[in-house]
Design a protein around this motif. Structure first.
Motif, PDB file in Angstrom:
ATOM      1  N   ARG B 136       0.826  -1.207   0.000  1.00 49.29           N
ATOM      2  CA  ARG B 136       0.000   0.000   0.000  1.00 49.29           C
ATOM      3  C   ARG B 136       0.863   1.261   0.000  1.00 49.29           C
ATOM      4  O   ARG B 136       0.355   2.353  -0.082  1.00 49.29           O
ATOM      5  N   CYS B 137       2.195   1.095   0.151  1.00 55.77           N
ATOM      6  CA  CYS B 137       3.059   2.274   0.313  1.00 55.77           C
ATOM      7  C   CYS B 137       3.747   2.722  -0.970  1.00 55.77           C
ATOM      8  O   CYS B 137       3.834   3.908  -1.247  1.00 55.77           O
ATOM      9  N   THR B 138       4.311   1.792  -1.720  1.00 54.71           N
ATOM     10  CA  THR B 138       5.324   2.160  -2.713  1.00 54.71           C
ATOM     11  C   THR B 138       4.782   2.449  -4.102  1.00 54.71           C
ATOM     12  O   THR B 138       5.525   2.959  -4.945  1.00 54.71           O
ATOM     13  N   GLY B 139       3.535   2.067  -4.360  1.00 65.19           N
ATOM     14  CA  GLY B 139       3.051   2.182  -5.735  1.00 65.19           C
ATOM     15  C   GLY B 139       3.735   1.209  -6.673  1.00 65.19           C
ATOM     16  O   GLY B 139       3.558   1.260  -7.883  1.00 65.19           O
ATOM     17  N   TYR B 140       4.536   0.307  -6.110  1.00 62.22           N
ATOM     18  CA  TYR B 140       5.177  -0.824  -6.800  1.00 62.22           C
ATOM     19  C   TYR B 140       6.340  -0.453  -7.714  1.00 62.22           C
ATOM     20  O   TYR B 140       7.102  -1.322  -8.130  1.00 62.22           O
ATOM     21  N   GLN B 141       6.477   0.819  -8.071  1.00 63.20           N
ATOM     22  CA  GLN B 141       7.494   1.181  -9.054  1.00 63.20           C
ATOM     23  C   GLN B 141       8.881   0.720  -8.598  1.00 63.20           C
ATOM     24  O   GLN B 141       9.626   0.106  -9.356  1.00 63.20           O
ATOM     25  N   ASN B 142       9.198   1.017  -7.353  1.00 64.79           N
ATOM     26  CA  ASN B 142      10.527   0.650  -6.867  1.00 64.79           C
ATOM     27  C   ASN B 142      10.629  -0.822  -6.488  1.00 64.79           C
ATOM     28  O   ASN B 142      11.725  -1.362  -6.398  1.00 64.79           O
ATOM     29  N   ILE B 143       9.501  -1.456  -6.261  1.00 67.98           N
ATOM     30  CA  ILE B 143       9.531  -2.906  -6.032  1.00 67.98           C
ATOM     31  C   ILE B 143       9.918  -3.610  -7.330  1.00 67.98           C
ATOM     32  O   ILE B 143      10.768  -4.507  -7.343  1.00 67.98           O
ATOM     33  N   VAL B 144       9.302  -3.180  -8.424  1.00 66.72           N
ATOM     34  CA  VAL B 144       9.640  -3.782  -9.717  1.00 66.72           C
ATOM     35  C   VAL B 144      11.122  -3.547 -10.024  1.00 66.72           C
ATOM     36  O   VAL B 144      11.834  -4.468 -10.449  1.00 66.72           O
ATOM     37  N   ALA B 145      11.581  -2.330  -9.751  1.00 64.85           N
ATOM     38  CA  ALA B 145      13.001  -2.031  -9.986  1.00 64.85           C
ATOM     39  C   ALA B 145      13.889  -2.919  -9.108  1.00 64.85           C
ATOM     40  O   ALA B 145      14.947  -3.390  -9.548  1.00 64.85           O
ATOM     41  N   SER B 146      13.449  -3.167  -7.884  1.00 60.99           N
ATOM     42  CA  SER B 146      14.232  -4.005  -6.961  1.00 60.99           C
ATOM     43  C   SER B 146      14.333  -5.435  -7.489  1.00 60.99           C
ATOM     44  O   SER B 146      15.407  -6.047  -7.459  1.00 60.99           O
ATOM     45  N   VAL B 147      13.205  -5.963  -7.926  1.00 62.19           N
ATOM     46  CA  VAL B 147      13.196  -7.354  -8.397  1.00 62.19           C
ATOM     47  C   VAL B 147      14.026  -7.481  -9.680  1.00 62.19           C
ATOM     48  O   VAL B 147      14.807  -8.425  -9.849  1.00 62.19           O
ATOM     49  N   ARG B 148      13.862  -6.498 -10.550  1.00 69.14           N
ATOM     50  CA  ARG B 148      14.666  -6.478 -11.784  1.00 69.14           C
ATOM     51  C   ARG B 148      16.163  -6.492 -11.434  1.00 69.14           C
ATOM     52  O   ARG B 148      16.945  -7.272 -11.968  1.00 69.14           O
ATOM     53  N   SER B 149      16.532  -5.620 -10.495  1.00 67.76           N
ATOM     54  CA  SER B 149      17.930  -5.488 -10.116  1.00 67.76           C
ATOM     55  C   SER B 149      18.452  -6.785  -9.478  1.00 67.76           C
ATOM     56  O   SER B 149      19.552  -7.245  -9.774  1.00 67.76           O
ATOM     57  N   ALA B 150      17.641  -7.378  -8.607  1.00 66.65           N
ATOM     58  CA  ALA B 150      18.066  -8.629  -7.963  1.00 66.65           C
ATOM     59  C   ALA B 150      18.194  -9.748  -8.994  1.00 66.65           C
ATOM     60  O   ALA B 150      19.134 -10.551  -8.938  1.00 66.65           O
ATOM     61  N   ALA B 151      17.247  -9.798  -9.932  1.00 66.83           N
ATOM     62  CA  ALA B 151      17.291 -10.848 -10.954  1.00 66.83           C
ATOM     63  C   ALA B 151      18.574 -10.723 -11.776  1.00 66.83           C
ATOM     64  O   ALA B 151      19.247 -11.726 -12.067  1.00 66.83           O
ATOM     65  N   ASP B 152      18.913  -9.508 -12.136  1.00 69.02           N
ATOM     66  CA  ASP B 152      20.133  -9.291 -12.909  1.00 69.02           C
ATOM     67  C   ASP B 152      21.360  -9.698 -12.101  1.00 69.02           C
ATOM     68  O   ASP B 152      22.264 -10.365 -12.601  1.00 69.02           O
ATOM     69  N   GLU B 153      21.368  -9.300 -10.852  1.00 66.08           N
ATOM     70  CA  GLU B 153      22.501  -9.623  -9.972  1.00 66.08           C
ATOM     71  C   GLU B 153      22.627 -11.134  -9.787  1.00 66.08           C
ATOM     72  O   GLU B 153      23.727 -11.702  -9.858  1.00 66.08           O
ATOM     73  N   MET B 154      21.500 -11.799  -9.586  1.00 66.99           N
ATOM     74  CA  MET B 154      21.540 -13.249  -9.359  1.00 66.99           C
ATOM     75  C   MET B 154      21.925 -13.992 -10.632  1.00 66.99           C
ATOM     76  O   MET B 154      22.540 -15.055 -10.570  1.00 66.99           O
ATOM     77  N   ALA B 155      21.554 -13.425 -11.787  1.00 65.86           N
ATOM     78  CA  ALA B 155      21.943 -14.055 -13.056  1.00 65.86           C
ATOM     79  C   ALA B 155      23.453 -13.946 -13.269  1.00 65.86           C
ATOM     80  O   ALA B 155      24.077 -14.836 -13.850  1.00 65.86           O
TER      81      ALA B 155
END
Lengths: 271, 157, 785
Positions: B136-155
């Motif tokens: 309810r806080c973030t509007g998801y924009q930065n959550i998507v960016a976080s997941v994208r960033s983690a996925a890239d890092e983990m790859a």
């Protein structure tokens, strides 16, 4: 919220599961519908039998001109299974869209059918494909067409001591598709339509338009009689009378049936 | 009805006597004091209680604790290792993927499932795959960016 | 400019990563449900299942017979002195019906607590609550505020002759003449639907009453710990000095936790009864009926407009649904609407009447934006209606009505003094960034795909930074608007900052550390921020109304200045010079032009503590406290531009482009500001497209879970493009303005205006929220027929 007091047993074989059900236990499959109902205390079974440990209820295999899917096979497995994707696409597609990823990891094909929620996608997809279920109880084993399984809201023709053990999907439903309409991505469908184009013509079924999955007979007969898709769409809602609610009026839902039937038919045709 | 169960949580086997109706999330929170897994709804809608059961994401509010008997559960508390944040934790921190933090553990556990199932997911696919986790806080924009960033890092690693 | 750059130097203006995050990403956040006290029992509430009913009897015998059940409390047995208190116009011209902690004779909305069960664990407490039998006699119900004010409507409170709670009126001199003479009259009815805040953490609390000392500690998920303490002492009849309220980590508030609730009082009283700590955690289904709702205002606009589209006079009549009782600020929320009726436009002739009604519904109160989203949504719809009526471009009609940048400070027709602004500047930037000029091509292209495409503007200004205490007093609010801070330097040169603000996701520990680093030179990592515990603060007003930085941050800024000045006197004493000979380097006082003759702030902190040699009249220790009462509000503003596509087949509205240009003055942490705007916009989008709290006519809640109440997920919302302009506030020395609510205040109008624009090609002129597909499809059908 939390469930009422209950007695839990975990069956390790089908016989154990059947014995528990006969003794009055409520079958617990993936729990994605039953558990929230128990938490809200809309359901309060005194006993549940967990089917998660019954090996013969899991798995997907080819069996003649059908695919046999164990009742406890998850939506995720159904959605990803190459056999189903190829030969009974409408069911794989519907399974891929149920709830969220996490719900698909637990929810099962048999549970969806037995729960008989009038908004559940899988029953419509399986009905469109012409699938059936194998059920077993103290009277032995029998086969029920999915169209005869769900009789009303959350109600099936299963006897009290019967369990769905297997879902039988026809292999001739590869040219098929499922289209649905909902508010948020995770929401139950307001209306969903499965269409299968097979050797015996077009079969179509919808949910959200009655107390159970309904065949779209008018849509089918127009197309199977050589009519145009536009005519079929225009008549798709014939004979249906969905109730108006917060999701939309009767007219809107009937309109959606046509839109979705058209979409599903177009996608099925292109497969 | 009580039942004795043994659940391996974050690599450690725990044996306890529990009421059979106890939800897995309460077993984690109340019995094991692992309070990082949260409860946000009654209807399997919000995803706050997401944990991994034998490697798959599940809603721990929609499972009985007894159903986890003999199985392995992984919670948010397992992510940090030897003081090092997991890439998903690091990504949420670095991309301001959290505000109040309440949905964050469930969001990260779901995100790990997404990254595992769809390693090359696009932003739109990440959004679709996170449909079962409400914030309810973030509007998801930065959550998507976080997941994208983690996925890239983990790859990469 | 990229709005967020990842700088790590730690001072004001840098996008410093949050120091709060680590505990949350590791699962070590401590929310109220994570706390366990020795001997703790659990409570569950029995709640009314009727919208309005007489309570004939309560039979708790079956519950009490269950092993492990310690008590079942009702209105007759709960030891409290009063009912729930409202801070809004106590003793004033508003009707304040008694709101007993547990319902007395009548239950007046679904979810009203009737009895409470105390048991060994939460499972048992729920079982026992279900076993309490309440015999109800249902009586007539009214849920709609306009119907509630009609003659003959069922009375929510029989002691009054109507359901009218309060009337707000504000008419400028000569208004009627100006309106009468205006060549064009444009009218619009706008419904701002009821919403449920739905923080992902529900409410919950633990009461721990010591019968030996009379002390009570309440752990509660709140935005306003001190309000809760004051009211617990009054309601429960104990000394305020014996009450400690502790706010653990709070999982979102949005105004829902800017309140003092029955359960908080009940849990303290219950702990007193059983002599043990008692915990209550709200279920989501409970949250949907037991925690305040927001909005629910029906508005009637009539604008007198000249032929150029300039508004000459504006009449605004509205009905606000207060729900069944007044909560902490219920009657004041629509006063904020009144303030902002003219929005960012130069309208000096207004007539405003807002009638507040009691109904058989959950009370409404502050929900993100609190009264201002209602005003902004309405006036922004009206601007588009004027543009449409007179055939003027929507951006142009705004330009013609804006308050001009040389008019600040601007005295509004509703009595406010807008601090600073340049509304046209943000509009022009937003038009440029969003490609407003080239929109018609996109509309035409979308039509080839079976989509109606539209573009919508929302140019907003809001009033925040609540509040100058003189204003709260004038509004009849029985509470001030100042904020507290203490800055304490330790012997080791580290700092503790104690703030009266109470964050629940806003990152105050980070921002307050940045301010401390910039103003005092104590490194970011050497600053600890304490909040939300009444044992530490003299008093704090809390976090709401986008006030934390503009009021609490300034309180901190002033304490830091006091410490710096005290350090200067100490430095002058130690360096044997005059204070006038010293200059501040950012982290030390040095003799002007002599870097070798200097004392760092850390050295001065140590010297102040050892006190071996202090100047005459200076007390030991570098510490300062400030109670900052702001001289004025702050007025952030901006322009949001939204593009939607509407599926011609299904009526689904999809936001395909969203550009926000906001101006909140100077920025402490751009990353945090962006995050606030993102979240704010999506809450506004939730209202525009998905969310609505619905009651049946007989008072039943039809949206009691997250299955029916549609909080959007990541899959349901678009990415956003943000940009900022910077017009410093003149209300405070940092030039800052609030930003917590701006996104929500702006967004709904931009989205609805875009959808109306999309359907303008088939003659549609207005749409209500939420714009769910079925509603839009119906509108399309009607427009075509």
């Amino acid at each position: 919220m939390i469930p009422s007091t209950l007695e839990y047993t975990k069956a390790t074989s089908l016989d154990e599961a059947l014995a528990a059900v006969k003794a009055g236990a409520r079958p617990l499959a993936g729990g994605m519908s039953l558990m929230p109902m128990m938490r809200l205390r809309l359901a309060a079974p005194g006993a549940v039998v967990d089917l998660g440990g019954v090996p013969e209820l899991v798995g997907i295999c080819e069996d003649g001109d059908e695919i046999a899917v164990g009742a406890m096979t998850t939506h995720r497995s159904v959605a990803n299974d190459p056999l189903i994707r190829q030969h009974c696409h409408v069911v794989a597609q519907a399974a891929a869209g149920v709830g969220s990823m996490t719900i698909r990891n637990r929810g099962t094909i048999g549970g969806s059918l037995a729960h008989a929620d009038p908004h559940g996608d899988l029953p419509a997809a399986i009905l469109a494909a012409g699938g059936a279920v194998i059920v077993r109880g103290s009277g032995g084993e029998r086969r029920i067409d999915v169209g005869d399984l769900i009789t009303s809201y959350l109600t099936t023709s299963l006897a009290e001591d019967e369990l769905i053990t297997q879902v039988r999907l026809p292999k001739g439903a590869g040219q098929s598709a499922y289209a649905k309409f909902h508010r948020r991505a995770i929401d139950w469908s307001i209306v969903g339509v499965g269409v299968s184009i097979g050797a015996n013509g077009v079969r179509a079924a919808a949910i959200g338009v009655g107390d159970r999955p309904m065949r779209l007979s008018a849509f089918e007969s127009v197309l199977n009689g050589g009519g145009s898709l536009d005519d079929a769409i225009a008549q798709a809602g014939e004979g249906l009378s969905p109730l108006g609610d917060l999701d939309g009026s009767t007219e809107y839902k009937l309109h959606l049936v046509g839109v979705l039937a058209g979409q599903a038919h177009a996608e099925a045709s292109s497969r | 009805m009580e039942q004795t169960i043994t659940v391996t949580v974050n690599g450690t086997a725990h044996t306890a006597e529990v009421e059979q109706r106890m939800l897995l999330v309460h077993f984690l929170r109340e019995t094991l004091n692992l309070t990082g897994t949260h409860i946000g709804c009654d209807t399997s809608t919000c995803g706050c209680c997401t944990v991994h059961l034998d490697g798959e994401t599940v809603l721990s509010c929609s499972l009985l604790a007894v159903q986890a008997d003999g199985r392995a559960v992984r919670t948010v508390e397992s992510l940090e290792q030897n003081g090092e944040l997991h890439p998903i934790q690091k990504a949420f921190h670095e991309n301001h993927g959290l505000q109040c933090g309440f949905c964050t553990p469930g969001m990260m556990m779901s995100a790990l499932g997404v990254i595992e199932q769809h390693p090359g997911a696009s932003d739109d696919e990440i959004r679709e795959a996170l449909e079962g986790n409400l914030c309810r806080c973030t509007g998801y924009q930065n959550i998507v960016a976080s997941v994208r960033s983690a996925a890239d890092e983990m790859a990469r690693s | 400019m990229a709005t967020t750059e990842r700088l790590q130097s730690g001072g004001v203006g840098d996008a410093v990563l949050r120091k709060e995050d680590r505990k949350f990403v590791t699962g070590e956040g401590r929310y109220v449900d994570d706390l366990k006290l020795p001997g703790m029992l659990h409570a569950a509430f029995v709640r009314s299942s009727f919208g309005h009913a007489k309570i004939k009897s309560i039979d708790a015998s079956a519950a009490l017979a269950m092993p492990g059940v310690h008590a079942v409390l009702t209105n007759a047995t709960l030891p409290v002195e009063t009912g729930v208190l409202s801070a809004s116009n106590p003793g004033g011209d508003v009707r304040h019906p008694e709101q007993a902690i547990l319902a007395k004779e009548f239950a007046r909305y679904v979810g009203e607590p009737v009895a409470m069960v105390i048991a060994d664990d939460r499972y048992l407490a729920r079982d026992a609550a279900d076993a309490v039998h309440v015999d109800y006699d249902p009586v007539p119900v009214v849920v709609d505020a306009e119907k509630a004010l009609e003659p003959g409507a069922p009375l929510v409170h029989a002691e009054y002759d109507s359901n009218l709670a309060k009337t707000l009126e504000h008419v400028t001199d000569g208004f009627a003449d100006v309106l009468a003479k205006a060549p064009n009259k444009i009218s619009l009815r706008v419904v701002n639907q009821r919403l449920t805040p739905m923080p992902i953490e529900t409410r919950g609390c633990i009461g721990d009453w010591s019968n030996s000392t009379g002390e009570v500690t309440l752990y509660t998920s709140t935005q306003v710990a001190h309000f809760v303490r004051t009211f617990v002492s009054i309601v429960c009849g104990t000394s305020e000095a014996k009450v400690r309220v502790v706010t653990p980590d709070v999982g979102g508030g949005f105004g829902a936790k800017l309140n003092t609730y029955r359960e908080e009082f009940a849990i303290c009283a219950a702990s007193k009864v059983v002599g043990r700590p008692v915990k209550w955690i709200e279920d989501r289904t409970e949250n949907a009926v037991a925690t305040i709702h927001g909005r629910d205002q029906v508005q009637y606009y009539e604008a007198g407009v000249d032929d150029n589209g300039k508004i000459l006079a504006l009449k605004f009549d509205a009905v606000q649904n207060n729900g069944a009782y007044n909560q902490l600020l219920t009657p004041s929320i629509s006063h904020l609407t009144l303030f902002m009726v003219p929005g960012c436009y130069d309208i000096q002739d207004v007539s405003i009447t807002i009638r507040q009604a009691f109904t058989n519904t959950t009370p409404t109160d502050a929900y993100r934006g609190a009264g201002r989203p209602e005003a902004t949504h309405g006036i922004e719809r009206l601007m588009d209606a004027i543009a449409d009526d007179l055939g003027i471009d929507a951006a142009e009609v705004r330009r013609r009505n804006f308050i001009k940048s040389d008019q600040f400070p601007y005295a509004s027709a509703t009595g406010l003094s807008y601090d600073s602004g340049d509304y046209q500047a943000t509009l022009e930037v937003a038009l440029e960034l969003s490609g407003y000029a080239g929109f018609e091509e996109r509309r035409a292209e979308a039509a080839t795909r079976g989509k109606y495409r539209g573009i919508g503007l929302s140019t907003y200004v809001e009033v925040c930074g609540l509040a100058p205490s003189a204003v709260t007093a004038a509004l009849g609010i029985g509470a001030p608007g100042w904020e507290h801070s203490t800055v304490r330097l330790h012997p080791t040169g580290k700092a503790t900052v104690i703030t009266g603000t109470s964050p629940h996701g806003q990152g105050h520990a980070t921002s307050w550390s940045q301010i401390t680093q910039t103003e005092l030179g104590i490194p970011f990592d050497d600053v600890e921020v304490i909040h939300g515990d009444t044992a530490f603060q003299p008093y704090g007003l809390g976090t709401y109304g986008s006030r934390s930085l503009a009021v609490g941050g300034i309180a901190l800024y002033r304490s830091l200045g006091k410490v710096r000045e005290k350090a200067r006197e100490l430095a002058a004493h130690l360096l044997e010079c005059s204070v006038d000979d010293l200059e501040w380097t950012g982290s030390s006082w040095q003799v002007k032009g002599s870097p070798d003759r200097a004392k760092t702030i850390q050295e001065l902190a140590y010297a102040g503590w050892t006190s071996a040699s202090l100047p005459e009249g200076i007390e030991p220790v570098l510490e300062a406290t400030t109670f900052h009462d702001p001289p004025n509000f702050t007025f952030p503003f901006g322009t949001h531009v939204c593009e939607v596509e509407i599926d011609q087949a299904t009526g689904r509205v999809e936001v395909v482009n969203y550009t926000a240009v906001d101006d909140c003055g100077n920025v402490v942490n751009p990353m945090i500001v962006d995050g606030q705007i993102h979240g704010g916009i999506i809450q506004g989008l939730g209202q525009a497209l998905f969310e609505e709290t619905v009651y049946s006519e007989d008072g039943h809640m039809l949206t009691p879970t997250l299955v029916e109440y549609l909080v959007p997920s990541a899959a349901d919302v678009p990415p956003m493009t943000l940009h900022r302009t910077t017009t410093p506030s003149t209300s405070n020395p940092m030039g800052v303005k609030g930003i917590g609510e701006a996104g929500t205040i702006a967004a709904s109008a931009a989205i609805v205006n875009a959808a109306v624009d999309a359907l303008s090609v088939i003659g549609v002129r207005h749409l209500e929220m939420p714009m769910q597909p079925a509603r839009i499809w119906n509108v399309m059908q009607e427009a075509k027929s």
